[in-house]
Write an enzyme that holds these catalytic residues in place. Structure first.
Site, PDB file in Angstrom:
ATOM      1  N   TYR A  41       0.834  -1.209   0.000  1.00  0.00           N
ATOM      2  CA  TYR A  41       0.000   0.000   0.000  1.00  0.00           C
ATOM      3  C   TYR A  41       0.862   1.248   0.000  1.00  0.00           C
ATOM      4  O   TYR A  41       1.949   1.256   0.592  1.00  0.00           O
ATOM      5  CB  TYR A  41      -0.872   0.046   1.254  1.00  0.00           C
ATOM      6  CG  TYR A  41      -2.099  -0.816   1.214  1.00  0.00           C
ATOM      7  CD1 TYR A  41      -3.268  -0.373   0.598  1.00  0.00           C
ATOM      8  CD2 TYR A  41      -2.109  -2.063   1.808  1.00  0.00           C
ATOM      9  CE1 TYR A  41      -4.403  -1.156   0.581  1.00  0.00           C
ATOM     10  CE2 TYR A  41      -3.240  -2.857   1.787  1.00  0.00           C
ATOM     11  CZ  TYR A  41      -4.383  -2.393   1.171  1.00  0.00           C
ATOM     12  OH  TYR A  41      -5.513  -3.175   1.149  1.00  0.00           O
ATOM     13  N   TYR A  97      -0.898  -9.892   0.884  1.00  0.00           N
ATOM     14  CA  TYR A  97       0.161  -9.336   1.743  1.00  0.00           C
ATOM     15  C   TYR A  97       0.050  -9.883   3.161  1.00  0.00           C
ATOM     16  O   TYR A  97      -1.031 -10.207   3.631  1.00  0.00           O
ATOM     17  CB  TYR A  97       0.125  -7.802   1.741  1.00  0.00           C
ATOM     18  CG  TYR A  97      -1.170  -7.171   2.204  1.00  0.00           C
ATOM     19  CD1 TYR A  97      -1.415  -6.942   3.549  1.00  0.00           C
ATOM     20  CD2 TYR A  97      -2.133  -6.768   1.285  1.00  0.00           C
ATOM     21  CE1 TYR A  97      -2.594  -6.351   3.967  1.00  0.00           C
ATOM     22  CE2 TYR A  97      -3.317  -6.174   1.692  1.00  0.00           C
ATOM     23  CZ  TYR A  97      -3.546  -5.974   3.036  1.00  0.00           C
ATOM     24  OH  TYR A  97      -4.711  -5.394   3.446  1.00  0.00           O
ATOM     25  N   ARG A 131      -3.394 -11.552   4.075  1.00  0.00           N
ATOM     26  CA  ARG A 131      -4.659 -11.181   3.451  1.00  0.00           C
ATOM     27  C   ARG A 131      -4.696 -11.763   2.043  1.00  0.00           C
ATOM     28  O   ARG A 131      -3.696 -11.683   1.321  1.00  0.00           O
ATOM     29  CB  ARG A 131      -4.801  -9.650   3.314  1.00  0.00           C
ATOM     30  CG  ARG A 131      -4.857  -8.821   4.586  1.00  0.00           C
ATOM     31  CD  ARG A 131      -5.994  -9.154   5.539  1.00  0.00           C
ATOM     32  NE  ARG A 131      -7.261  -9.594   4.970  1.00  0.00           N
ATOM     33  CZ  ARG A 131      -8.218  -8.813   4.473  1.00  0.00           C
ATOM     34  NH1 ARG A 131      -8.068  -7.510   4.435  1.00  0.00           N
ATOM     35  NH2 ARG A 131      -9.342  -9.315   4.020  1.00  0.00           N
ATOM     36  N   HIS A 151      -7.366  -8.502  -2.449  1.00  0.00           N
ATOM     37  CA  HIS A 151      -8.693  -7.900  -2.230  1.00  0.00           C
ATOM     38  C   HIS A 151      -8.676  -6.437  -2.612  1.00  0.00           C
ATOM     39  O   HIS A 151      -7.619  -5.789  -2.641  1.00  0.00           O
ATOM     40  CB  HIS A 151      -9.116  -8.044  -0.761  1.00  0.00           C
ATOM     41  CG  HIS A 151      -8.197  -7.316   0.179  1.00  0.00           C
ATOM     42  ND1 HIS A 151      -7.010  -7.856   0.626  1.00  0.00           N
ATOM     43  CD2 HIS A 151      -8.267  -6.072   0.735  1.00  0.00           C
ATOM     44  CE1 HIS A 151      -6.401  -6.999   1.426  1.00  0.00           C
ATOM     45  NE2 HIS A 151      -7.136  -5.895   1.501  1.00  0.00           N
ATOM     46  N   HIS A 202     -10.754  -2.946  -1.428  1.00  0.00           N
ATOM     47  CA  HIS A 202     -11.694  -2.355  -0.474  1.00  0.00           C
ATOM     48  C   HIS A 202     -12.698  -1.490  -1.240  1.00  0.00           C
ATOM     49  O   HIS A 202     -12.311  -0.772  -2.170  1.00  0.00           O
ATOM     50  CB  HIS A 202     -10.959  -1.465   0.528  1.00  0.00           C
ATOM     51  CG  HIS A 202      -9.969  -2.207   1.386  1.00  0.00           C
ATOM     52  ND1 HIS A 202     -10.276  -2.667   2.647  1.00  0.00           N
ATOM     53  CD2 HIS A 202      -8.684  -2.575   1.172  1.00  0.00           C
ATOM     54  CE1 HIS A 202      -9.217  -3.274   3.175  1.00  0.00           C
ATOM     55  NE2 HIS A 202      -8.237  -3.226   2.295  1.00  0.00           N
TER      56      HIS A 202
HETATM   57 FE    FE Z   1      -6.298  -4.269   2.539  1.00  0.00          FE
END
Ligand code: FE
Lengths: 240, 216
Positions: A106, A145, A155, A158, A160
């Site tokens: 991110y 990640y 995770r 995905h 969001h």
């Molecule tokens: Fe996330």
């Protein structure tokens, strides 16, 4: 008089306290939420117009990239419909999306994963549904990640999604997963959702018919918002 | 076949019940907003610039609407007493006359605000107007209030609450929601008090002063 929204089915949603997702322990209310009928304060909500959107808002591949550059990763289209619990399309509905880059990283100061930033990927996008509740955006498929929860939790890939309906009562944030990903079934955040049936509704399906040859695969992700009860009788009470 | 029903109050957004007996769908289940919600909802705040001209919900007052200008400040506090620094707080409220934007509300007032909280203290701030009274479903006037919606990492389903004003004692005493709350000792968790020129509304997720949240 107004028509209220259908009650939220709290057995379908994750409960507040889900100890396997550790952060929920100190952030979950202990008292049950108090039930109350919706009023205008929840049945209305902010309205967003298509005129607010920039040309690249729904293209995460280029909306942060330097001129002539593009984000790295498998190119995908995400398409779907926003409908309510009665199957009615929800037009003029703002969707905001955010995600990690193709490496699972991110663009955020507090991000601790060692995968590299993509200089041409910001990770945010938005769109507004059309008259038929249809939406579409283009992006790269995010990577999975690791995250600090258990000693080795990951995770699944995905995206969001934040959704505005027509009333503040419909306000929803959820996550979209990808068909066929085995990590979905090992994730403590996915696991906050009580049933497999409910989780399946968050898994986008590969839609070969929607893909752009030699360019992008298509995933289909339909979103359902709370429905507004609407009967002839209630409508008469509105002073027709 | 009945004619399509007229949307109420000129609301351009409600749909006719085209298939009232048709198939039902379940609401998409919620998932936490996670630690990176600001990337999607307030990217400029994070320094992700050039994608959107400005973060949505930054300004609630965009013109010169009637009404008393007020500031709302507060924090979202977890069970260990720490202020959240990764929450997203949204508010929605009527204008000074009790009307909502898009439904006859005042020109120049969005009624909606969004705050990522201060980077170091987690404190949110909303510059707005004091809301008027909005009718309850049965037509009785509700006390002035601001609807809050809170999401963050660790919150699995966005939390709805309402901020009322401690200095509206008479209106609060007849508010249909406040008066129906069984544990009246918890009502003060919904009351914002004026402190140093701002209404303070701290939201406690747990503990002695756990804020009342609504299943609304
Ligand atoms: Fe996330």
């Amino acid at each position: 008089m107004t028509n209220g929204f259908t009650a939220r089915d709290r057995a379908w949603h994750p409960p507040a306290l889900t100890p396997l997702y550790k952060t929920s322990v100190a952030r979950s209310p202990r008292f049950a939420p108090i039930g109350a009928a919706t009023s205008l304060s929840e049945e209305t909500g902010p309205v967003f117009g298509h005129d607010m959107l920039g040309a690249k808002d729904n293209d995460l591949i280029t909306n942060f990239a330097a001129p002539g550059e593009m984000a790295i990763g498998p190119r995908i289209l995400v398409q779907g419909r926003v409908r309510d619990e009665f199957g009615r399309p929800v037009p003029h509905c703002l969707l905001e999306v955010w995600q990690a880059n193709a490496g699972g990283r991110y663009r955020h100061k507090k991000e601790g994963y060692l995968a590299p930033l993509d200089p041409n990927f910001g990770g945010c996008g938005r769109c507004i549904t059309d008259e038929n509740g249809f939406y579409e955006f283009r992006t790269v498929k995010p990577g999975p990640y690791p995250w600090p929860n258990g000693p080795d939790d990951w995770r699944p890939a995905h995206i969001h999604v934040s959704v505005f309906g027509h009333g503040f009562a419909q306000r929803l944030i959820t996550q979209m997963y990808f068909e066929g990903d085995p990590m979905i079934w090992q994730c403590p955040i996915v696991g906050t959702i009580p049933t497999r049936e409910a989780i399946e509704t968050l898994v986008a399906r590969l839609d070969r018919a929607g893909s752009i040859p030699m360019d992008a695969l298509c995933y289909r992700f339909d979103i359902t918002l709370r429905g507004r009860r609407q009967t002839m009788f209630e409508n008469r009470m509105e002073g027709m | 076949m009945a004619a399509p029903l007229t949307p109420s109050m000129g609301n351009p957004l409600s749909n006719p019940p085209s298939n009232p007996l048709g198939e039902r769908f379940k609401e998409s289940p919620s998932q936490t907003a996670g630690p990176y919600v600001h990337i999607g909802c307030t990217p400029n705040f994070l320094g992700i610039e050039g994608v959107y001209p400005e973060d949505l919900g930054t300004r609630m007052i965009t013109g010169n609407p009637d009404g008393e200008r007020i500031t709302i400040k507060g924090r979202v506090i977890d069970g260990a007493g720490n202020a959240l620094k990764d929450a997203l707080i949204e508010v929605w409220q009527a204008d000074a006359a009790g009307k909502f934007a898009g439904r006859g509300g005042a020109e120049g007032f969005a009624g909606w605000g969004r705050s990522p909280g201060d980077m170091t203290t987690g404190e949110f701030t909303f510059e707005t107007v004091k809301p008027g009274r909005v009718p309850a479903p049965d037509g009785r006037p509700q006390a002035p209030h601001v609807t809050f919606w809170i999401v963050a990492r660790g919150i699995n389903l966005g939390l709805h609450t309402r901020m009322y004003f401690a200095d509206e004692e008479a209106a609060n005493a007849e508010d249909p929601i406040l008066t129906r709350i069984e544990h009246q000792s918890r009502v003060p968790t919904l009351l914002a008090k004026k402190e140093g020129g701002a209404y303070r509304f701290d939201i406690h997720l747990q503990g002695e002063n756990e804020t009342i949240f609504f299943d609304i």
